[in-house]
Design an enzyme around this catalytic site. Structure first.
Site, PDB file in Angstrom:
ATOM      1  N   ASP A  32     -33.608   0.497 -41.637  1.00 52.32           N
ATOM      2  CA  ASP A  32     -33.474  -0.551 -40.614  1.00 52.32           C
ATOM      3  C   ASP A  32     -33.208   0.103 -39.255  1.00 52.32           C
ATOM      4  OD1 ASP A  32     -32.438  -3.829 -40.906  1.00 52.32           O
ATOM      5  OD2 ASP A  32     -32.207  -2.773 -39.008  1.00 52.32           O
ATOM      6  N   ASN A  88     -32.141 -12.884 -46.535  1.00 58.39           N
ATOM      7  CA  ASN A  88     -31.994 -14.104 -45.737  1.00 58.39           C
ATOM      8  C   ASN A  88     -33.273 -14.943 -45.780  1.00 58.39           C
ATOM      9  OD1 ASN A  88     -29.454 -13.143 -44.888  1.00 58.39           O
ATOM     10  ND2 ASN A  88     -30.385 -11.968 -43.231  1.00 58.39           N
ATOM     11  N   GLN A  95     -32.412 -15.243 -40.963  1.00 60.97           N
ATOM     12  CA  GLN A  95     -33.695 -14.518 -41.046  1.00 60.97           C
ATOM     13  C   GLN A  95     -34.315 -14.423 -39.658  1.00 60.97           C
ATOM     14  OE1 GLN A  95     -36.631 -16.256 -43.709  1.00 60.97           O
ATOM     15  NE2 GLN A  95     -37.889 -14.400 -43.691  1.00 60.97           N
ATOM     16  N   HIS A 101     -38.006  -9.704 -47.014  1.00 57.18           N
ATOM     17  CA  HIS A 101     -37.421  -8.366 -47.134  1.00 57.18           C
ATOM     18  C   HIS A 101     -36.045  -8.472 -47.746  1.00 57.18           C
ATOM     19  CE1 HIS A 101     -36.552 -10.009 -43.147  1.00 57.18           C
ATOM     20  NE2 HIS A 101     -35.373  -9.415 -43.240  1.00 57.18           N
ATOM     21  N   HIS A 103     -32.447  -6.495 -47.810  1.00 60.18           N
ATOM     22  CA  HIS A 103     -31.612  -5.444 -47.228  1.00 60.18           C
ATOM     23  C   HIS A 103     -30.886  -4.708 -48.353  1.00 60.18           C
ATOM     24  CE1 HIS A 103     -31.586  -7.149 -43.018  1.00 60.18           C
ATOM     25  NE2 HIS A 103     -31.918  -8.236 -43.696  1.00 60.18           N
TER      26      HIS A 103
HETATM   27  P1  5GP Z   1     -33.349 -10.432 -41.135  1.00 64.85           P
HETATM   28  O1  5GP Z   1     -32.361 -10.822 -40.057  1.00 64.85           O
HETATM   29  O2  5GP Z   1     -34.690 -11.102 -40.900  1.00 64.85           O
HETATM   30  O3  5GP Z   1     -32.839 -10.597 -42.523  1.00 64.85           O
HETATM   31  O4  5GP Z   1     -33.526  -8.870 -40.962  1.00 64.85           O
HETATM   32  C1  5GP Z   1     -34.446  -8.272 -40.119  1.00 64.85           C
HETATM   33  C2  5GP Z   1     -34.015  -6.817 -40.010  1.00 64.85           C
HETATM   34  O5  5GP Z   1     -35.130  -6.074 -39.582  1.00 64.85           O
HETATM   35  C3  5GP Z   1     -32.905  -6.574 -39.003  1.00 64.85           C
HETATM   36  O6  5GP Z   1     -31.822  -5.927 -39.661  1.00 64.85           O
HETATM   37  C4  5GP Z   1     -33.542  -5.702 -37.941  1.00 64.85           C
HETATM   38  O7  5GP Z   1     -32.662  -4.698 -37.470  1.00 64.85           O
HETATM   39  C5  5GP Z   1     -34.712  -5.083 -38.681  1.00 64.85           C
HETATM   40  N1  5GP Z   1     -35.886  -4.816 -37.864  1.00 64.85           N
HETATM   41  C6  5GP Z   1     -36.497  -5.681 -36.998  1.00 64.85           C
HETATM   42  N2  5GP Z   1     -37.600  -5.114 -36.475  1.00 64.85           N
HETATM   43  C7  5GP Z   1     -37.694  -3.865 -37.024  1.00 64.85           C
HETATM   44  C8  5GP Z   1     -38.639  -2.806 -36.872  1.00 64.85           C
HETATM   45  O8  5GP Z   1     -39.616  -2.882 -36.135  1.00 64.85           O
HETATM   46  N3  5GP Z   1     -38.413  -1.689 -37.625  1.00 64.85           N
HETATM   47  C9  5GP Z   1     -37.343  -1.565 -38.467  1.00 64.85           C
HETATM   48  N4  5GP Z   1     -37.222  -0.414 -39.157  1.00 64.85           N
HETATM   49  N5  5GP Z   1     -36.430  -2.546 -38.633  1.00 64.85           N
HETATM   50  C10 5GP Z   1     -36.616  -3.687 -37.910  1.00 64.85           C
END
Ligand code: 5GP
Ligand code: ZN
Length: 138
Positions: A32, A88, A95, A101, A103
């Site tokens: 991440d 999420n 999300q 995805h 984590h």
């Molecule tokens: P969500 O909030 O949708 O469960 O998690 C999205 C996650 O993706 C966040 O923890 C954010 O830091 C990560 N993230 C968003 N864009 C990118 C990206 O372009 N590359 C990587 N490696 N992580 C990303």
């Protein structure tokens, strides 16, 4: 199916570079960009699914074993004491990227609380009522 407007489709399929810790035919596991702890990883299916409700069953069946594999590797090699699997669904649930995805968040002794909530209270009657409501939606 891929979604050409989805950044995680592009990352999962190698069109955008990422720091990859694991890859197979179905998944890429990346670090991440905004880690909650050292080693915070994301399990990305290579196909596009918006969230867990849209996820293909065969892919879904592989997600938890892969989470266990990555988390176990983190315990062996990063020295974390445990790990959270967090997933999420929907903006209200936090999300931000609408490609499924999971984590994998390493947890270290004396590290900060990352995935937590303040326990509430509910009477047996309230629990019975909400259970009835959920059952109606099944
Ligand atoms: P969500 O909030 O949708 O469960 O998690 C999205 C996650 O993706 C966040 O923890 C954010 O830091 C990560 N993230 C968003 N864009 C990118 C990206 O372009 N590359 C990587 N490696 N992580 C990303
Ligand atoms: Zn996607």
């Amino acid at each position: 199916m891929k979604d050409e407007n989805c950044i995680f489709c592009k990352i999962a399929n190698g069109e955008i570079p990422s720091t990859t810790v694991y890859e197979d035919d179905d998944f890429r596991v990346i670090l991440d960009l905004g880690p909650a702890s050292r080693g915070h990883a994301l399990i990305l299916p290579k196909e596009h699914f918006a969230d867990v409700c849209a996820l293909d069953e065969a892919i879904a069946a592989k997600v938890l074993p892969l989470g266990a594999k990555i988390g176990s590797a983190m315990k062996r090699s990063l020295g974390c004491a445990g790990f959270n699997l967090v997933q999420n669904n929907g903006e209200a649930a936090g999300q931000t990227v609408f490609h499924f995805h999971m984590h994998v968040i390493p947890r270290y002794e004396d590290g900060p609380v990352i995935a937590g909530w303040t326990p509430g209270k509910a009477s047996p009657e309230e629990l019975a009522q909400v259970a009835q409501e959920i059952k109606k939606g099944l």
